[in-house]
Design a protein around this motif. Structure first.
Motif, PDB file in Angstrom:
ATOM      1  N   TRP A 138       0.831  -1.212   0.000  1.00  0.00           N
ATOM      2  CA  TRP A 138       0.000   0.000   0.000  1.00  0.00           C
ATOM      3  C   TRP A 138       0.862   1.258   0.000  1.00  0.00           C
ATOM      4  CZ3 TRP A 138      -0.850   2.943   4.795  1.00  0.00           C
ATOM      5  CH2 TRP A 138      -1.729   4.017   4.611  1.00  0.00           C
ATOM      6  N   ARG A 139       1.923   1.253   0.786  1.00  0.00           N
ATOM      7  CA  ARG A 139       2.806   2.420   0.844  1.00  0.00           C
ATOM      8  C   ARG A 139       3.546   2.634  -0.472  1.00  0.00           C
ATOM      9  NH1 ARG A 139       6.391   2.514   6.182  1.00  0.00           N
ATOM     10  NH2 ARG A 139       6.675   4.654   5.446  1.00  0.00           N
ATOM     11  N   GLU A 140       3.664   1.573  -1.255  1.00  0.00           N
ATOM     12  CA  GLU A 140       4.317   1.703  -2.557  1.00  0.00           C
ATOM     13  C   GLU A 140       3.357   2.201  -3.633  1.00  0.00           C
ATOM     14  OE1 GLU A 140       5.943  -2.106  -3.369  1.00  0.00           O
ATOM     15  OE2 GLU A 140       7.468  -1.996  -1.779  1.00  0.00           O
ATOM     16  N   GLY A 141       2.085   2.420  -3.284  1.00  0.00           N
ATOM     17  CA  GLY A 141       1.156   3.035  -4.227  1.00  0.00           C
ATOM     18  C   GLY A 141      -0.077   2.232  -4.564  1.00  0.00           C
ATOM     19  N   ALA A 142      -0.159   0.974  -4.140  1.00  0.00           N
ATOM     20  CA  ALA A 142      -1.349   0.171  -4.424  1.00  0.00           C
ATOM     21  C   ALA A 142      -2.517   0.646  -3.573  1.00  0.00           C
ATOM     22  CB  ALA A 142      -1.076  -1.309  -4.162  1.00  0.00           C
ATOM     23  N   GLU A 143      -3.712   0.637  -4.168  1.00  0.00           N
ATOM     24  CA  GLU A 143      -4.916   1.056  -3.435  1.00  0.00           C
ATOM     25  C   GLU A 143      -5.735  -0.144  -2.954  1.00  0.00           C
ATOM     26  OE1 GLU A 143      -6.110   5.195  -5.586  1.00  0.00           O
ATOM     27  OE2 GLU A 143      -5.935   3.432  -6.866  1.00  0.00           O
ATOM     28  N   ILE A 144      -5.539  -1.288  -3.589  1.00  0.00           N
ATOM     29  CA  ILE A 144      -6.136  -2.539  -3.147  1.00  0.00           C
ATOM     30  C   ILE A 144      -5.043  -3.598  -3.210  1.00  0.00           C
ATOM     31  CG2 ILE A 144      -7.865  -4.323  -3.604  1.00  0.00           C
ATOM     32  CD1 ILE A 144      -9.579  -2.204  -4.970  1.00  0.00           C
ATOM     33  N   ARG A 206     -15.348 -10.063  -2.047  1.00  0.00           N
ATOM     34  CA  ARG A 206     -14.137 -10.152  -2.864  1.00  0.00           C
ATOM     35  C   ARG A 206     -14.429  -9.829  -4.333  1.00  0.00           C
ATOM     36  NH1 ARG A 206     -13.601 -16.419  -1.275  1.00  0.00           N
ATOM     37  NH2 ARG A 206     -14.356 -15.444   0.616  1.00  0.00           N
ATOM     38  N   GLY A 207     -15.622 -10.174  -4.803  1.00  0.00           N
ATOM     39  CA  GLY A 207     -16.008  -9.829  -6.171  1.00  0.00           C
ATOM     40  C   GLY A 207     -16.289  -8.347  -6.321  1.00  0.00           C
ATOM     41  N   ILE A 208     -16.958  -7.768  -5.315  1.00  0.00           N
ATOM     42  CA  ILE A 208     -17.240  -6.332  -5.357  1.00  0.00           C
ATOM     43  C   ILE A 208     -15.942  -5.531  -5.413  1.00  0.00           C
ATOM     44  CG2 ILE A 208     -18.253  -4.402  -4.101  1.00  0.00           C
ATOM     45  CD1 ILE A 208     -20.273  -6.342  -2.907  1.00  0.00           C
ATOM     46  N   VAL A 209     -14.988  -5.897  -4.557  1.00  0.00           N
ATOM     47  CA  VAL A 209     -13.707  -5.171  -4.522  1.00  0.00           C
ATOM     48  C   VAL A 209     -12.990  -5.287  -5.860  1.00  0.00           C
ATOM     49  CG1 VAL A 209     -11.432  -5.110  -3.448  1.00  0.00           C
ATOM     50  CG2 VAL A 209     -13.472  -5.413  -2.024  1.00  0.00           C
ATOM     51  N   ALA A 210     -12.981  -6.487  -6.428  1.00  0.00           N
ATOM     52  CA  ALA A 210     -12.299  -6.680  -7.713  1.00  0.00           C
ATOM     53  C   ALA A 210     -12.941  -5.862  -8.821  1.00  0.00           C
ATOM     54  CB  ALA A 210     -12.297  -8.160  -8.078  1.00  0.00           C
ATOM     55  N   SER A 211     -14.254  -5.627  -8.721  1.00  0.00           N
ATOM     56  CA  SER A 211     -14.965  -4.900  -9.779  1.00  0.00           C
ATOM     57  C   SER A 211     -14.782  -3.395  -9.689  1.00  0.00           C
ATOM     58  CB  SER A 211     -16.461  -5.223  -9.712  1.00  0.00           C
ATOM     59  OG  SER A 211     -17.069  -4.638  -8.565  1.00  0.00           O
ATOM     60  N   MET A 212     -14.187  -2.903  -8.596  1.00  0.00           N
ATOM     61  CA  MET A 212     -14.128  -1.464  -8.376  1.00  0.00           C
ATOM     62  C   MET A 212     -13.021  -0.779  -9.172  1.00  0.00           C
ATOM     63  SD  MET A 212     -14.834  -1.372  -4.258  1.00  0.00           S
ATOM     64  CE  MET A 212     -14.766   0.420  -4.161  1.00  0.00           C
ATOM     65  N   GLY A 213     -12.055  -1.531  -9.625  1.00  0.00           N
ATOM     66  CA  GLY A 213     -10.941  -0.910 -10.331  1.00  0.00           C
ATOM     67  C   GLY A 213      -9.850  -0.490  -9.363  1.00  0.00           C
ATOM     68  N   TYR A 214      -9.369   0.754  -9.492  1.00  0.00           N
ATOM     69  CA  TYR A 214      -8.252   1.277  -8.705  1.00  0.00           C
ATOM     70  C   TYR A 214      -6.970   0.480  -8.994  1.00  0.00           C
ATOM     71  CZ  TYR A 214     -11.751   3.944  -6.114  1.00  0.00           C
ATOM     72  OH  TYR A 214     -12.766   4.805  -5.783  1.00  0.00           O
ATOM     73  N   ARG A 215      -5.902   0.872  -8.337  1.00  0.00           N
ATOM     74  CA  ARG A 215      -4.625   0.187  -8.537  1.00  0.00           C
ATOM     75  C   ARG A 215      -4.574  -1.030  -7.618  1.00  0.00           C
ATOM     76  NH1 ARG A 215      -3.118   5.611  -8.479  1.00  0.00           N
ATOM     77  NH2 ARG A 215      -2.479   5.473  -6.282  1.00  0.00           N
ATOM     78  N   GLN A 216      -4.568  -2.210  -8.212  1.00  0.00           N
ATOM     79  CA  GLN A 216      -4.623  -3.444  -7.446  1.00  0.00           C
ATOM     80  C   GLN A 216      -3.334  -4.250  -7.630  1.00  0.00           C
ATOM     81  OE1 GLN A 216      -8.239  -5.715  -7.805  1.00  0.00           O
ATOM     82  NE2 GLN A 216      -9.486  -3.927  -8.323  1.00  0.00           N
ATOM     83  N   THR A 217      -2.924  -4.913  -6.576  1.00  0.00           N
ATOM     84  CA  THR A 217      -1.767  -5.794  -6.637  1.00  0.00           C
ATOM     85  C   THR A 217      -2.003  -6.973  -5.704  1.00  0.00           C
ATOM     86  OG1 THR A 217       0.657  -5.875  -6.513  1.00  0.00           O
ATOM     87  CG2 THR A 217      -0.487  -4.670  -4.784  1.00  0.00           C
ATOM     88  N   GLU A 218      -1.092  -7.923  -5.722  1.00  0.00           N
ATOM     89  CA  GLU A 218      -1.236  -9.134  -4.921  1.00  0.00           C
ATOM     90  C   GLU A 218       0.028  -9.393  -4.107  1.00  0.00           C
ATOM     91  OE1 GLU A 218      -2.058 -12.315  -7.577  1.00  0.00           O
ATOM     92  OE2 GLU A 218      -4.055 -11.587  -8.159  1.00  0.00           O
ATOM     93  N   VAL A 219      -0.171 -10.026  -2.961  1.00  0.00           N
ATOM     94  CA  VAL A 219       0.927 -10.508  -2.127  1.00  0.00           C
ATOM     95  C   VAL A 219       0.680 -11.990  -1.881  1.00  0.00           C
ATOM     96  CG1 VAL A 219       2.001 -10.436   0.148  1.00  0.00           C
ATOM     97  CG2 VAL A 219       1.411  -8.299  -1.025  1.00  0.00           C
ATOM     98  N   ALA A 220       1.610 -12.840  -2.278  1.00  0.00           N
ATOM     99  CA  ALA A 220       1.447 -14.289  -2.117  1.00  0.00           C
ATOM    100  C   ALA A 220       1.842 -14.702  -0.708  1.00  0.00           C
ATOM    101  CB  ALA A 220       2.278 -15.035  -3.150  1.00  0.00           C
ATOM    102  N   PHE A 221       1.130 -15.675  -0.163  1.00  0.00           N
ATOM    103  CA  PHE A 221       1.467 -16.194   1.162  1.00  0.00           C
ATOM    104  C   PHE A 221       1.007 -17.639   1.266  1.00  0.00           C
ATOM    105  CE2 PHE A 221      -2.942 -15.282   1.752  1.00  0.00           C
ATOM    106  CZ  PHE A 221      -3.390 -16.040   2.828  1.00  0.00           C
ATOM    107  N   ASP A 222       1.540 -18.324   2.260  1.00  0.00           N
ATOM    108  CA  ASP A 222       1.155 -19.711   2.531  1.00  0.00           C
ATOM    109  C   ASP A 222       0.150 -19.724   3.677  1.00  0.00           C
ATOM    110  OD1 ASP A 222       2.972 -20.949   0.634  1.00  0.00           O
ATOM    111  OD2 ASP A 222       4.579 -20.320   1.992  1.00  0.00           O
TER     112      ASP A 222
END
Length: 340
Positions: A138-144, A206-222
């Motif tokens: 988030w601090r690097e610029g992602a909004e979701i 989770r579907g609503i958030v994905a449909s909103m747009g904005y700058r999105q990124t992912e963080v992988a975890f176990d």
């Protein structure tokens, strides 16, 4: 006796060049955690301890922990009250009854005040330390920031069905829903405010958030194993959530009914042609036709019932939305500004 002036004294003005602003004047970012709880008395303290330990590693932020008690029938509320009493960061939203996991998330988002809002479960399957990686993104610029499950400690059946469902859902909708993600994610303040405007009852967050747009990124975890207790998403609830996701973001089931109707029509015409041909060209072997009649009747009956079921799912959603009832009822808010 002269009246005492109780107004705060205005400090002497110091020239700007002689008084550079100290670090206390810089506003620190507030990170809110939305934490749904339903019958988690065996694991809440362990979760809170591990989350607090993770947050202590990042003292540059202020934190708000919003626990939403979703009508728990065990001792979860008493434990949450104790946490709110001993930790000023904790706020507890106590539902009047059980409204479901997705509604609990919604209530937490309605209450959270942070510059960033993190949604996660309290069973320690979502490691608290990973939430700090979401903050970094988030601090690097992602909004979701979605937390994507690289691996998960679940049964083979649950892993297989989840893997299949997310891919079917993604292929049948116009929304690019991230694969292998649950509700563990971070939302920027602006995104959280916009999400609060979505008030449908059959929610698939989770579907609503994905449909909103904005700058999105992912963080992988176990994903870890559940710390204690049983899963609060058995097969029945998982099926209901899957149906909500499909009917919220896709008309594919309705389109499938249309295609199925054409297939049934073609098969029916072929059956009619076959029956007529046998009647005229092989009358010696056309006895009663009971087998074909039963096959046709059962096939058509099953198709009709399936079609009515799919249509009924959409009509039911319309009915629920038309009622206009509140999404949830809150009995009490404990801690923070709502301390009682």
């Amino acid at each position: 006796m002269p009246q005492q002036d109780i107004r705060p004294r205005i400090p002497d003005v110091v020239p700007a060049e002689l008084s550079p602003p100290g670090p206390e004047l810089v506003r620190r970012s507030l990170v809110s955690y939305v934490l749904p709880v339903y019958n988690e008395e065996d694991g809440i303290k362990a979760f809170h301890t591990e989350l607090s330990a993770a947050l202590d590693e990042r003292p540059e932020f202020d934190y708000e922990l919003v626990y939403v008690n979703d009508g728990s029938g065990d001792g979860s509320l008493a434990i949450l009250k104790d946490l709110a009493k001993n930790d000023e960061r904790v706020r507890v939203v106590d539902f009047a009854r059980n409204f479901g996991h997705q509604i609990a998330i919604t209530a937490g988002l309605d209450v959270a005040r942070g510059d960033a809002v993190i949604v996660m479960d309290t069973d320690l399957q979502d490691p608290p330390r990973v939430s700090l990686e979401l903050v970094d993104a988030w601090r690097e610029g992602a909004e979701i920031v979605h937390a994507r499950r690289r691996s998960r400690q679940d049964t083979a059946f649950k892993r297989a069905t989840a893997h299949l469902y997310y891919r079917v859902l993604r292929s049948s909708t116009d929304v690019d829903i991230p694969l292998d993600t649950g509700d563990f994610r971070l939302l920027d303040r602006q995104v959280a405010d916009e999400l609060r405007k979505y008030r449908e009852r059959s929610r698939f967050v989770r579907g609503i958030v994905a449909s909103m747009g904005y700058r999105q990124t992912e963080v992988a975890f176990d994903r870890d194993e559940r710390f204690a207790g049983e899963t609060k998403y058995p097969l029945r609830k998982m099926a209901r959530l899957a149906i909500d996701g499909m009917t919220s973001f896709s008309t594919a089931p309705l389109k499938m009914i249309t295609r199925l109707g054409f297939v049934v029509l073609v098969l029916s015409l072929l059956g009619i042609l076959y029956a007529l041909a046998m009647k005229f060209f092989r009358p010696d072997i056309t006895v009663s036709g009971w087998t074909m009649m039963m096959c046709v009747v059962l096939f058509l009956g099953g198709t009709q019932m399936l079609s009515l079921g799919v249509i009924g799912a959409y009509v039911g959603r319309i009915y629920s939305e038309a009622q206009g009832r509140p999404l949830y009822l809150v009995r009490d808010v404990i801690g923070g500004d709502g301390d009682r």
